[in-house]
Scaffold this active site. Structure first.
Site, PDB file in Angstrom:
ATOM      1  N   ARG A 261       0.932  -1.196  -0.007  1.00 48.05           N
ATOM      2  CA  ARG A 261       0.022   0.069   0.260  1.00 48.05           C
ATOM      3  C   ARG A 261       0.653   1.101   0.034  1.00 48.05           C
ATOM      4  O   ARG A 261       0.723   2.347  -0.764  1.00 48.05           O
ATOM      5  CB  ARG A 261      -0.958  -0.095   1.269  1.00 48.05           C
ATOM      6  CG  ARG A 261      -1.974   1.058   1.418  1.00 48.05           C
ATOM      7  CD  ARG A 261      -3.031   0.745   1.972  1.00 48.05           C
ATOM      8  NE  ARG A 261      -2.922   0.363   3.560  1.00 48.05           N
ATOM      9  CZ  ARG A 261      -2.888   1.416   4.393  1.00 48.05           C
ATOM     10  NH1 ARG A 261      -2.913   2.416   4.130  1.00 48.05           N
ATOM     11  NH2 ARG A 261      -2.483   0.855   5.827  1.00 48.05           N
TER      12      ARG A 261
ATOM     13  N   ASN B 207     -12.645  13.963   4.412  1.00 52.96           N
ATOM     14  CA  ASN B 207     -13.457  12.629   4.398  1.00 52.96           C
ATOM     15  C   ASN B 207     -14.752  12.927   4.582  1.00 52.96           C
ATOM     16  O   ASN B 207     -15.221  13.665   5.403  1.00 52.96           O
ATOM     17  CB  ASN B 207     -12.946  11.553   5.065  1.00 52.96           C
ATOM     18  CG  ASN B 207     -13.639  10.159   4.631  1.00 52.96           C
ATOM     19  OD1 ASN B 207     -14.069   9.747   3.644  1.00 52.96           O
ATOM     20  ND2 ASN B 207     -14.136   9.351   5.876  1.00 52.96           N
TER      21      ASN B 207
ATOM     22  N   HIS C  56     -18.328  10.852   5.750  1.00 55.29           N
ATOM     23  CA  HIS C  56     -18.513   9.552   6.272  1.00 55.29           C
ATOM     24  C   HIS C  56     -20.165   9.394   6.469  1.00 55.29           C
ATOM     25  O   HIS C  56     -20.573  10.287   7.290  1.00 55.29           O
ATOM     26  CB  HIS C  56     -17.809   9.486   7.504  1.00 55.29           C
ATOM     27  CG  HIS C  56     -18.062   8.027   8.143  1.00 55.29           C
ATOM     28  ND1 HIS C  56     -17.436   6.932   7.535  1.00 55.29           N
ATOM     29  CD2 HIS C  56     -18.783   7.630   9.265  1.00 55.29           C
ATOM     30  CE1 HIS C  56     -17.833   5.735   8.437  1.00 55.29           C
ATOM     31  NE2 HIS C  56     -18.799   6.444   9.270  1.00 55.29           N
TER      32      HIS C  56
ATOM     33  N   ASP D 276      -6.821  12.100   9.564  1.00 53.75           N
ATOM     34  CA  ASP D 276      -5.303  11.813   9.938  1.00 53.75           C
ATOM     35  C   ASP D 276      -4.950  10.313  10.036  1.00 53.75           C
ATOM     36  O   ASP D 276      -5.705   9.796   8.995  1.00 53.75           O
ATOM     37  CB  ASP D 276      -5.349  12.085  11.526  1.00 53.75           C
ATOM     38  CG  ASP D 276      -6.314  11.446  12.371  1.00 53.75           C
ATOM     39  OD1 ASP D 276      -6.822  10.320  12.034  1.00 53.75           O
ATOM     40  OD2 ASP D 276      -6.502  11.872  13.487  1.00 53.75           O
ATOM     41  N   ALA D 277      -4.102   9.707  10.368  1.00 47.54           N
ATOM     42  CA  ALA D 277      -3.650   8.465  10.186  1.00 47.54           C
ATOM     43  C   ALA D 277      -4.550   7.162  10.474  1.00 47.54           C
ATOM     44  O   ALA D 277      -4.389   6.068  10.019  1.00 47.54           O
ATOM     45  CB  ALA D 277      -2.097   8.469  10.601  1.00 47.54           C
ATOM     46  N   GLY D 278      -5.699   7.674  11.212  1.00 48.93           N
ATOM     47  CA  GLY D 278      -6.711   6.662  11.907  1.00 48.93           C
ATOM     48  C   GLY D 278      -7.680   6.322  11.002  1.00 48.93           C
ATOM     49  O   GLY D 278      -7.684   6.940   9.800  1.00 48.93           O
TER      50      GLY D 278
ATOM     51  N   ASP E 291     -11.285   6.863  10.168  1.00 45.04           N
ATOM     52  CA  ASP E 291     -12.314   7.987  10.497  1.00 45.04           C
ATOM     53  C   ASP E 291     -12.296   8.458  11.599  1.00 45.04           C
ATOM     54  O   ASP E 291     -13.042   8.979  12.370  1.00 45.04           O
ATOM     55  CB  ASP E 291     -13.570   7.013  10.421  1.00 45.04           C
ATOM     56  CG  ASP E 291     -14.119   6.460   9.077  1.00 45.04           C
ATOM     57  OD1 ASP E 291     -13.591   7.398   7.895  1.00 45.04           O
ATOM     58  OD2 ASP E 291     -14.438   5.438   8.842  1.00 45.04           O
TER      59      ASP E 291
HETATM   60  C1  GRF Z   1     -20.705   7.950   0.764  1.00 44.62           C
HETATM   61  O1  GRF Z   1     -21.780   7.465   1.309  1.00 44.62           O
HETATM   62  C2  GRF Z   1     -19.625   8.569   1.606  1.00 44.62           C
HETATM   63  O2  GRF Z   1     -20.204   8.790   2.824  1.00 44.62           O
HETATM   64  C3  GRF Z   1     -18.889   7.161   1.778  1.00 44.62           C
HETATM   65  O3  GRF Z   1     -18.844   6.484   0.635  1.00 44.62           O
HETATM   66  C4  GRF Z   1     -20.130   7.016  -0.313  1.00 44.62           C
HETATM   67  C5  GRF Z   1     -19.848   7.320  -1.658  1.00 44.62           C
HETATM   68  O4  GRF Z   1     -20.803   7.859  -2.268  1.00 44.62           O
HETATM   69  N1  GRF Z   1     -17.548   7.485   2.280  1.00 44.62           N
HETATM   70  P1  GRF Z   1     -20.684   8.446  -3.849  1.00 44.62           P
HETATM   71  O5  GRF Z   1     -19.585   7.478  -4.547  1.00 44.62           O
HETATM   72  O6  GRF Z   1     -19.977   9.987  -3.578  1.00 44.62           O
HETATM   73  O7  GRF Z   1     -21.919   8.276  -4.449  1.00 44.62           O
END
Ligand code: GRF
Length: 205
Positions: free
Chosen positions: A67, A107, A109, A141-143, A145
Protein backbone atom coordinates in the site's frame (compact mmCIF):
# COMPACT_ATOMS: atom_id res chain seq x y z
CA UNK A 1 -6.40 35.42 -7.84
CA UNK A 2 -5.15 31.84 -8.09
CA UNK A 3 -7.54 28.91 -7.83
CA UNK A 4 -7.92 26.72 -4.75
CA UNK A 5 -6.89 23.41 -6.28
CA UNK A 6 -8.80 20.31 -5.18
CA UNK A 7 -8.22 16.63 -5.93
CA UNK A 8 -11.06 14.16 -5.31
CA UNK A 9 -10.43 10.49 -4.54
CA UNK A 10 -13.21 8.00 -5.25
CA UNK A 11 -13.89 4.26 -5.45
CA UNK A 12 -17.51 4.14 -6.61
CA UNK A 13 -20.46 6.04 -8.02
CA UNK A 14 -19.12 9.51 -7.32
CA UNK A 15 -22.32 11.38 -6.41
CA UNK A 16 -20.31 13.46 -3.92
CA UNK A 17 -17.79 14.19 -6.66
CA UNK A 18 -20.68 15.30 -8.87
CA UNK A 19 -21.93 17.70 -6.18
CA UNK A 20 -18.47 19.28 -6.00
CA UNK A 21 -18.25 19.49 -9.80
CA UNK A 22 -21.73 21.02 -10.10
CA UNK A 23 -21.57 23.44 -7.20
CA UNK A 24 -17.93 24.48 -6.83
CA UNK A 25 -15.80 23.63 -9.85
CA UNK A 26 -14.89 26.29 -12.37
CA UNK A 27 -11.73 25.96 -14.47
CA UNK A 28 -9.45 28.86 -13.58
CA UNK A 29 -12.09 30.10 -11.08
CA UNK A 30 -11.86 30.40 -7.28
CA UNK A 31 -12.18 26.61 -6.79
CA UNK A 32 -10.99 24.13 -9.39
CA UNK A 33 -11.18 20.33 -9.26
CA UNK A 34 -7.84 19.61 -10.89
CA UNK A 35 -7.85 15.83 -10.65
CA UNK A 36 -9.92 12.77 -9.78
CA UNK A 37 -8.20 9.57 -8.69
CA UNK A 38 -9.87 6.22 -8.24
CA UNK A 39 -8.75 3.07 -6.48
CA UNK A 40 -10.73 1.04 -9.07
CA UNK A 41 -10.58 1.31 -12.86
CA UNK A 42 -14.28 0.41 -13.07
CA UNK A 43 -15.50 3.16 -10.69
CA UNK A 44 -18.48 4.83 -12.43
CA UNK A 45 -17.38 8.16 -10.92
CA UNK A 46 -14.48 8.28 -13.37
CA UNK A 47 -17.01 8.99 -16.14
CA UNK A 48 -18.16 12.07 -14.21
CA UNK A 49 -14.60 13.44 -14.22
CA UNK A 50 -14.30 12.79 -17.93
CA UNK A 51 -17.63 14.48 -18.65
CA UNK A 52 -16.43 17.55 -16.75
CA UNK A 53 -13.10 17.58 -18.58
CA UNK A 54 -11.14 16.90 -15.38
CA UNK A 55 -7.94 14.85 -15.47
CA UNK A 56 -8.31 11.42 -13.87
CA UNK A 57 -6.05 8.57 -12.87
CA UNK A 58 -6.42 5.09 -11.39
CA UNK A 59 -4.25 3.79 -8.55
CA UNK A 60 -5.29 0.19 -7.88
CA UNK A 61 -3.65 -1.66 -5.02
CA UNK A 62 -3.26 -4.64 -7.35
CA UNK A 63 -0.60 -2.74 -9.34
CA UNK A 64 1.64 -2.47 -6.26
CA UNK A 65 2.98 -5.07 -3.84
CA UNK A 66 2.54 -2.68 -0.87
CA UNK A 67 0.00 0.00 0.00
CA UNK A 68 2.86 2.39 0.81
CA UNK A 69 4.13 2.06 -2.73
CA UNK A 70 0.68 2.75 -4.22
CA UNK A 71 0.30 5.76 -1.93
CA UNK A 72 3.73 7.05 -2.97
CA UNK A 73 2.59 6.98 -6.61
CA UNK A 74 -0.67 8.68 -5.64
CA UNK A 75 1.26 11.27 -3.58
CA UNK A 76 3.53 12.05 -6.54
CA UNK A 77 0.48 12.53 -8.76
CA UNK A 78 -1.11 14.89 -6.22
CA UNK A 79 2.17 16.83 -5.97
CA UNK A 80 2.34 17.16 -9.76
CA UNK A 81 -1.14 18.74 -9.72
CA UNK A 82 -0.11 21.24 -7.00
CA UNK A 83 -3.15 20.37 -4.97
CA UNK A 84 -4.27 22.49 -1.98
CA UNK A 85 -6.86 20.00 -0.67
CA UNK A 86 -7.60 16.30 -1.07
CA UNK A 87 -11.24 15.22 -0.72
CA UNK A 88 -11.99 11.56 -0.01
CA UNK A 89 -15.46 11.15 -1.53
CA UNK A 90 -16.24 7.47 -1.14
CA UNK A 91 -12.60 6.41 -1.32
CA UNK A 92 -12.92 2.99 0.30
CA UNK A 93 -9.32 2.41 1.27
CA UNK A 94 -6.95 3.60 3.95
CA UNK A 95 -4.20 6.00 3.00
CA UNK A 96 -0.75 5.94 4.54
CA UNK A 97 0.59 8.98 6.35
CA UNK A 98 2.61 9.81 3.20
CA UNK A 99 -0.53 11.25 1.66
CA UNK A 100 -2.59 12.52 4.59
CA UNK A 101 0.23 14.22 6.48
CA UNK A 102 1.52 16.10 3.45
CA UNK A 103 -1.72 17.57 2.22
CA UNK A 104 -4.86 18.74 4.01
CA UNK A 105 -7.34 15.91 3.45
CA UNK A 106 -11.04 15.65 4.30
CA UNK A 107 -13.47 12.74 4.24
CA UNK A 108 -17.25 12.40 4.15
CA UNK A 109 -18.65 9.58 6.29
CA UNK A 110 -22.27 8.36 6.45
CA UNK A 111 -22.60 8.29 10.27
CA UNK A 112 -22.12 10.58 13.25
CA UNK A 113 -18.51 9.85 14.14
CA UNK A 114 -17.10 8.59 16.42
CA UNK A 115 -20.12 6.26 16.15
CA UNK A 116 -19.96 3.67 13.38
CA UNK A 117 -16.58 4.27 11.74
CA UNK A 118 -15.32 1.99 8.98
CA UNK A 119 -16.61 0.68 5.70
CA UNK A 120 -20.27 0.06 6.64
CA UNK A 121 -21.39 3.06 8.69
CA UNK A 122 -24.96 2.80 7.38
CA UNK A 123 -25.34 -0.94 7.95
CA UNK A 124 -23.71 -0.75 11.38
CA UNK A 125 -26.09 2.03 12.48
CA UNK A 126 -29.12 0.04 11.27
CA UNK A 127 -27.96 -3.16 12.97
CA UNK A 128 -27.34 -1.31 16.23
CA UNK A 129 -30.83 0.14 16.06
CA UNK A 130 -29.98 3.80 16.64
CA UNK A 131 -32.86 6.24 16.09
CA UNK A 132 -30.58 8.97 14.79
CA UNK A 133 -27.53 8.71 12.58
CA UNK A 134 -26.16 11.31 10.18
CA UNK A 135 -23.24 12.63 8.22
CA UNK A 136 -19.77 13.73 9.28
CA UNK A 137 -17.19 15.65 7.29
CA UNK A 138 -13.84 15.48 9.03
CA UNK A 139 -10.17 16.11 8.55
CA UNK A 140 -8.27 12.92 7.89
CA UNK A 141 -5.38 11.79 10.02
CA UNK A 142 -3.58 8.45 10.04
CA UNK A 143 -6.48 6.69 11.87
CA UNK A 144 -9.69 5.14 10.52
CA UNK A 145 -12.38 7.86 10.39
CA UNK A 146 -10.68 9.80 13.17
CA UNK A 147 -9.48 13.37 12.81
CA UNK A 148 -11.14 16.65 13.79
CA UNK A 149 -14.81 17.01 12.86
CA UNK A 150 -15.54 19.88 10.49
CA UNK A 151 -19.29 19.46 10.07
CA UNK A 152 -21.98 17.07 11.26
CA UNK A 153 -25.72 16.80 10.75
CA UNK A 154 -28.18 14.28 12.19
CA UNK A 155 -30.62 12.24 10.10
CA UNK A 156 -33.46 10.24 11.67
CA UNK A 157 -33.58 6.47 11.19
CA UNK A 158 -37.06 5.14 10.37
CA UNK A 159 -38.23 1.81 11.76
CA UNK A 160 -38.66 0.33 8.29
CA UNK A 161 -35.45 1.76 6.81
CA UNK A 162 -33.26 -0.43 4.63
CA UNK A 163 -29.64 0.40 3.81
CA UNK A 164 -30.87 1.80 0.49
CA UNK A 165 -33.64 4.00 1.91
CA UNK A 166 -31.38 5.39 4.63
CA UNK A 167 -28.57 5.99 2.11
CA UNK A 168 -31.04 7.94 -0.05
CA UNK A 169 -31.78 10.34 2.83
CA UNK A 170 -28.11 10.64 3.85
CA UNK A 171 -26.88 11.41 0.33
CA UNK A 172 -28.19 14.98 -0.07
CA UNK A 173 -26.87 15.81 3.40
CA UNK A 174 -23.44 14.47 2.43
CA UNK A 175 -23.42 16.56 -0.71
CA UNK A 176 -24.42 19.75 1.13
CA UNK A 177 -21.93 19.34 3.99
CA UNK A 178 -19.06 18.39 1.69
CA UNK A 179 -19.62 21.48 -0.46
CA UNK A 180 -19.85 23.65 2.68
CA UNK A 181 -16.60 22.20 4.07
CA UNK A 182 -14.63 22.73 0.85
CA UNK A 183 -15.92 26.31 0.63
CA UNK A 184 -14.90 27.03 4.24
CA UNK A 185 -11.40 25.61 3.67
CA UNK A 186 -10.99 27.48 0.38
CA UNK A 187 -12.00 30.72 2.12
CA UNK A 188 -9.60 29.99 5.01
CA UNK A 189 -12.48 30.17 7.51
CA UNK A 190 -11.46 27.05 9.45
CA UNK A 191 -9.62 27.27 12.75
CA UNK A 192 -8.36 24.08 14.43
CA UNK A 193 -7.15 23.67 17.99
CA UNK A 194 -6.18 20.09 18.75
CA UNK A 195 -9.36 18.09 17.95
CA UNK A 196 -11.75 21.07 18.01
CA UNK A 197 -12.70 23.01 14.91
CA UNK A 198 -14.30 26.43 14.55
CA UNK A 199 -15.69 27.54 11.19
CA UNK A 200 -16.40 31.24 10.71
CA UNK A 201 -19.59 31.89 8.79
CA UNK A 202 -19.43 33.91 5.61
CA UNK A 203 -19.57 37.60 6.51
CA UNK A 204 -23.11 38.88 6.49
CA UNK A 205 -24.55 35.34 6.39
C1 GRF B 1 -20.77 7.98 0.67
O1 GRF B 1 -21.81 7.43 1.42
C2 GRF B 1 -19.64 8.41 1.58
O2 GRF B 1 -20.10 8.89 2.80
C3 GRF B 1 -18.90 7.12 1.78
O3 GRF B 1 -18.93 6.51 0.49
C4 GRF B 1 -20.11 6.92 -0.19
C5 GRF B 1 -19.72 7.45 -1.54
O4 GRF B 1 -20.79 7.76 -2.34
N1 GRF B 1 -17.58 7.37 2.30
P1 GRF B 1 -20.57 8.42 -3.76
O5 GRF B 1 -19.58 7.55 -4.54
O6 GRF B 1 -20.05 9.82 -3.57
O7 GRF B 1 -21.92 8.42 -4.42
Amino acid sequence: MSSFRVAVLISGTGTNLQALLDQLHSPGGPIEIVGVASSRAEAPGLGRAEAAGVESAVFPLTDHPERAERDAALGDWLDSLEVDLVVLAGFMELLTARVVERLPTINVHPALLPAFPGLDGIGDALRYGVRVTGVTVHLVDAGVDTGPVLLQEPVRVHYDDTQESLRERLRPVEHRLLVEAVLALADDRVGIQAQRVAIRSVEGA
